[in-house]
Motif scaffolding. Structure first.
Motif, mmCIF file in Angstrom:
data_model
loop_
_atom_site.group_PDB
_atom_site.id
_atom_site.type_symbol
_atom_site.label_atom_id
_atom_site.label_comp_id
_atom_site.label_asym_id
_atom_site.label_seq_id
_atom_site.Cartn_x
_atom_site.Cartn_y
_atom_site.Cartn_z
ATOM 1 N N CYS A 1 -41.235 37.403 5.103
ATOM 2 C CA CYS A 1 -41.226 37.409 6.573
ATOM 3 C C CYS A 1 -42.532 36.858 7.118
ATOM 4 O O CYS A 1 -43.429 36.492 6.352
ATOM 5 N N SER A 2 -42.651 36.779 8.437
ATOM 6 C CA SER A 2 -43.932 36.402 9.049
ATOM 7 C C SER A 2 -44.952 37.486 8.743
ATOM 8 O O SER A 2 -44.615 38.671 8.706
ATOM 9 N N ASP A 3 -46.191 37.089 8.575
ATOM 10 C CA ASP A 3 -47.226 38.076 8.291
ATOM 11 C C ASP A 3 -47.525 38.901 9.543
ATOM 12 O O ASP A 3 -47.388 38.424 10.683
ATOM 13 N N ALA A 4 -47.862 40.154 9.342
ATOM 14 C CA ALA A 4 -48.199 41.062 10.445
ATOM 15 C C ALA A 4 -48.992 42.207 9.836
ATOM 16 O O ALA A 4 -48.874 42.478 8.639
ATOM 17 N N PRO A 5 -49.800 42.911 10.632
ATOM 18 C CA PRO A 5 -50.560 44.025 10.065
ATOM 19 C C PRO A 5 -49.640 45.140 9.591
ATOM 20 O O PRO A 5 -48.606 45.416 10.230
ATOM 21 N N GLY A 6 -49.974 45.764 8.488
ATOM 22 C CA GLY A 6 -49.271 46.969 8.063
ATOM 23 C C GLY A 6 -47.975 46.774 7.310
ATOM 24 O O GLY A 6 -47.251 47.735 7.074
ATOM 25 N N LEU A 7 -47.679 45.546 6.885
ATOM 26 C CA LEU A 7 -46.384 45.316 6.228
ATOM 27 C C LEU A 7 -46.281 46.072 4.896
ATOM 28 O O LEU A 7 -45.256 46.699 4.611
ATOM 29 N N ILE A 8 -47.317 46.007 4.094
ATOM 30 C CA ILE A 8 -47.265 46.696 2.796
ATOM 31 C C ILE A 8 -47.074 48.195 3.025
ATOM 32 O O ILE A 8 -46.256 48.855 2.378
ATOM 33 N N SER A 9 -47.837 48.706 3.974
ATOM 34 C CA SER A 9 -47.740 50.119 4.305
ATOM 35 C C SER A 9 -46.316 50.484 4.741
ATOM 36 O O SER A 9 -45.728 51.464 4.274
ATOM 37 N N LYS A 10 -45.719 49.681 5.620
ATOM 38 C CA LYS A 10 -44.357 49.976 6.103
ATOM 39 C C LYS A 10 -43.335 49.971 4.971
ATOM 40 O O LYS A 10 -42.500 50.867 4.847
ATOM 41 N N ILE A 11 -43.416 48.927 4.138
ATOM 42 C CA ILE A 11 -42.411 48.811 3.069
ATOM 43 C C ILE A 11 -42.585 49.927 2.039
ATOM 44 O O ILE A 11 -41.609 50.571 1.635
ATOM 45 N N THR A 12 -43.819 50.176 1.642
ATOM 46 C CA THR A 12 -44.019 51.207 0.619
ATOM 47 C C THR A 12 -43.709 52.599 1.178
ATOM 48 O O THR A 12 -43.246 53.479 0.447
ATOM 49 N N ASN A 13 -43.942 52.805 2.483
ATOM 50 C CA ASN A 13 -43.535 54.081 3.101
ATOM 51 C C ASN A 13 -42.035 54.316 2.969
ATOM 52 O O ASN A 13 -41.585 55.416 2.658
ATOM 53 N N ILE A 14 -41.277 53.257 3.241
ATOM 54 C CA ILE A 14 -39.815 53.406 3.183
ATOM 55 C C ILE A 14 -39.371 53.673 1.741
ATOM 56 O O ILE A 14 -38.483 54.488 1.488
#
Lengths: 277, 277, 277, 277
Positions: free
Chosen positions: C10-23
């Motif tokens: 996807c487009s880069d944005a802050p917090g992506l790793i955090s969001k995905i790993t949270n889920i």
């Protein structure tokens, strides 16, 4: 006792090795190393013979000329260190590598001078007590600039010119004056990415390998006889700038390996190719 | 016209190349390729000469024997395909590679038979219409088992035995019968990780490179003359099992490159080393 | 417990790793391996996450879709073996290598069938009990031939087509039907020596390195996204034919390494490039 | 905006990536690069996170400490250039390479000083305006000499000591003072050819590959955690001296690649191994 290297290039014929080694034997020259190659496609014979003994060059070469086919090119080269002039622009990695390898003796050469179209590398060169000539191209035509470069080089009467990331194209006039005596390092595995900005081209194409090519300079840009090539792997993590950075190690390694072969008389130029014995 | 290869090994002396090539010339044998090497440390001379012409082996060799120093070892080898027997245990990658390269002609060899101490690889071998001998070691002493293995091999009178991940140690008796005629692939860059479980040893030591070694088998385990070695990089991601898996490609590549040299008569064994011309 | 791989682009944005790993954490899916890459030049984010646990694909993906930017491409791929069909012409080395690596388990794939425009490789294929379809192109137009090839392939519904030295150019129609599902091995380090007879071209140019390129097939011949490249050194001893012979090992190694990455879901195609995580 | 690198090493547990990246997100620190590794054999978790933003080190680390398992080792390292002191004896190739790479910026480091037990390399060092301390070992006990070496080093308070062909064994006292802060280059692919004269050993064994190993120094000679290894092919033409000469290029390349990883905080030491992220 002296050491010399005999380089022979002629049409292939039966008995050539026998004839040449007989003459060496007759002259009591001991063969230290010998390598030969026959290009069956074209019928050419190449032989490189390292000899040791007391040389009478004239009678030895006369005997060879009598025994070998007409049109044979043969050279008897002394093992003295060659003298080079290095041409540079702004990048220090290839120059620095040659300076350091000459300093520690792993490159058997005398660096007579460095000529640069900027003064960026003057300080580095002078650390090693080698004269640096800053020949700016600013406000000069290509021909005028080259004339000044040639004037800077001429007094040193070099055996070889080394373009160590010299970023200017040479004119046919210049190239002719140093026929098969100019070695260049090109920042791609030629013939891929001919021309300007090869690392940007490599980045745009998404290649997984980048490389460098050391070659003799001829009038066909990036088309001269290739001496040495090597590559390193890259991946999606590399920007064009990263590729250029990663490429520097390959460039300097390829250039110094090529120089090693050229300076120790291992290279025959033949058509647009090299035979390295 | 035939092609044969002359392998000469003797004490170094002046004029050897000249003498040998003269005799070739006299016998109207054309030299296709020639390579020589002098080991200055020990004063030994090695030469490999590919010849083409009409051979009278007897008179040619007699002329050589007269011209060369006493004690010279020389062989004139025909260019016929060699015949091998392959010994295996359970792992298929080296056997599979040799079968496939023989099938497509990139390995110039006749596989006479495969002998295994398990029947695991019988099915693979027979796909290529090659006889498989299952000689189980179960309930047999080492000597008894080897006796049966030798009986399975003998009828094929192989030029060479190939240990393609054969996981049993051979007795001196066996090794003597096939002196310098057994090639083994060892799963480490010898002399690192001699002995059992080299990949586990490599994992425990945290190395960043693993490798493989093809060597002639002698009575000193893992100490025979090395023919070929190669390596691949590994890192912290590799478990001991991953290293073994990654090592398989190196093992089979090293083995088939070594076989290529041996089968085409490029290898001299000399002391505990090889000279490959 | 199951293993699946999540591929997010996807487009880069802050917090992506955090969001995905949270889920992942919320769904009690354990992360075995995780790799991400941000292409700063274009602002794209790529992440490959190997997961282990009890999957509820629907709610997991719904959570991801809610958290991630619009336009995100995400796939949750099971770890089942992929099914391939291999297209060949006459050369056996790449096919043979894939057959053998599949046989010994080092390539994790099911070969559903082999389709060839000659019958040369039928016997080799059938040794491994794999159906071979001989679809001759003789007396057929390119379109007619391709139609028959597609009919041969269709019943197998392959995940991927592998061109293992298939020497015919595919039409845009064919390529579209298998969008980013065709992997080809090209016998040069692209973009050098595009087009026919690359080894002859390499010989003529006198290069010191030859190579091979595995890439996805697109409608621009030899221009598709590169997956893997490798090279080997050559020298003046190599004829064009020798180069082709030497190139075969590189070709098959490059192809099987590329397949390993593709079949285990490590490859993102992105513009005309690949990101391999 | 600043750049810092977070290095985390702890026991593996579910949700670690999620926890760490959440805290980064909460502190508005942007993740530039992230790499993690789980050693499943031992249950250890390693993560290296390059961050960009406005750092409040104290609260950020406090948040991490609260979230992560007890016993976690975490470091937040600024991106400032590290300061090194280089120890040498007589050979110039490794020192020369580091000097040149520092000069041209391809090694991101400040060379505070060079200390040598001979004065051979003083002139080379001073070309680059770096202080050289000649600390002769003549007539001194090992302990006395080391004491003087430590006194020469101490004022520079280096982040790292680099043994660039320093041919003396360090005492446990010295090693303890610079725990995991000494990098050595060893002239063989360890664990092959441990001890003195590895090239002579390699020559005697007839290996076809030689190499070099960069490793952290511990009290077990030649047994410290390996950072980087590489090799080059050799053959029967190489004398022991030729091997040493050929090995120099590998040595310096391996050392500077290892330094690159260490100086940019990519290396975790873990037991007797390294994890390089």
């Amino acid at each position: 006792m002296e050491k010399k290297t005999l380089l022979t290039h002629c049409s292939d014929a039966p008995g050539l090795i026998s004839k040449i080694t007989n003459i060496c034997y007759k002259h009591q020259l001991n063969i230290i190393h010998n390598n030969e190659f026959v290009d069956n496609a074209s019928g050419h014979f190449f032989m490189r013979t390292e000899l040791e003994g007391y040389f009478n060059d004239q009678t030895f070469l006369a005997d060879l000329d009598q025994a070998l086919p007409e049109g044979t090119k043969r050279r008897l080269v002394s093992s003295e260190r060659k003298r080079i002039v290095i041409l540079v622009t702004k990048e220090s990695h290839c120059l620095g590598d040659i300076l350091m390898k000459t300093y520690d003796g792993s490159l058997n050469v005398e660096i007579a001078a460095v000529v640069g179209n900027y003064d960026t590398l003057q300080s580095l060169t002078e650390k090693f007590d080698i004269p640096y000539h800053h020949v700016s191209h600013v406000d000069l035509s290509r021909e005028e600039h080259e004339q000044k470069v040639m004037e800077a080089i001429a007094p040193y009467a070099p055996d070889l010119l080394v373009l160590a990331k010299y970023m200017r194209v040479l004119t046919p006039n210049f190239v002719e004056q140093y026929h098969h005596k100019i070695v260049n390092i090109h920042h791609s595995f030629l013939p891929a990415f001919i021309g300007a900005k090869p690392y940007q081209q490599a980045y745009d194409r998404g290649v997984k390998i980048i490389g460098a090519t050391a070659h003799y300079v001829t009038n066909d840009l990036d088309e001269g006889p290739i001496i040495k090539q090597d590559v390193i792997p890259v991946d999606h993590n590399f920007s064009a700038k990263d590729m250029a950075q990663a490429g520097r190690d390959v460039e300097k390694n390829v250039l110094s390996k090529a120089l090693n072969k050229v300076l120790n008389d291992h290279v025959f130029v033949y058509g647009n190719k090299t035979v390295i014995l």
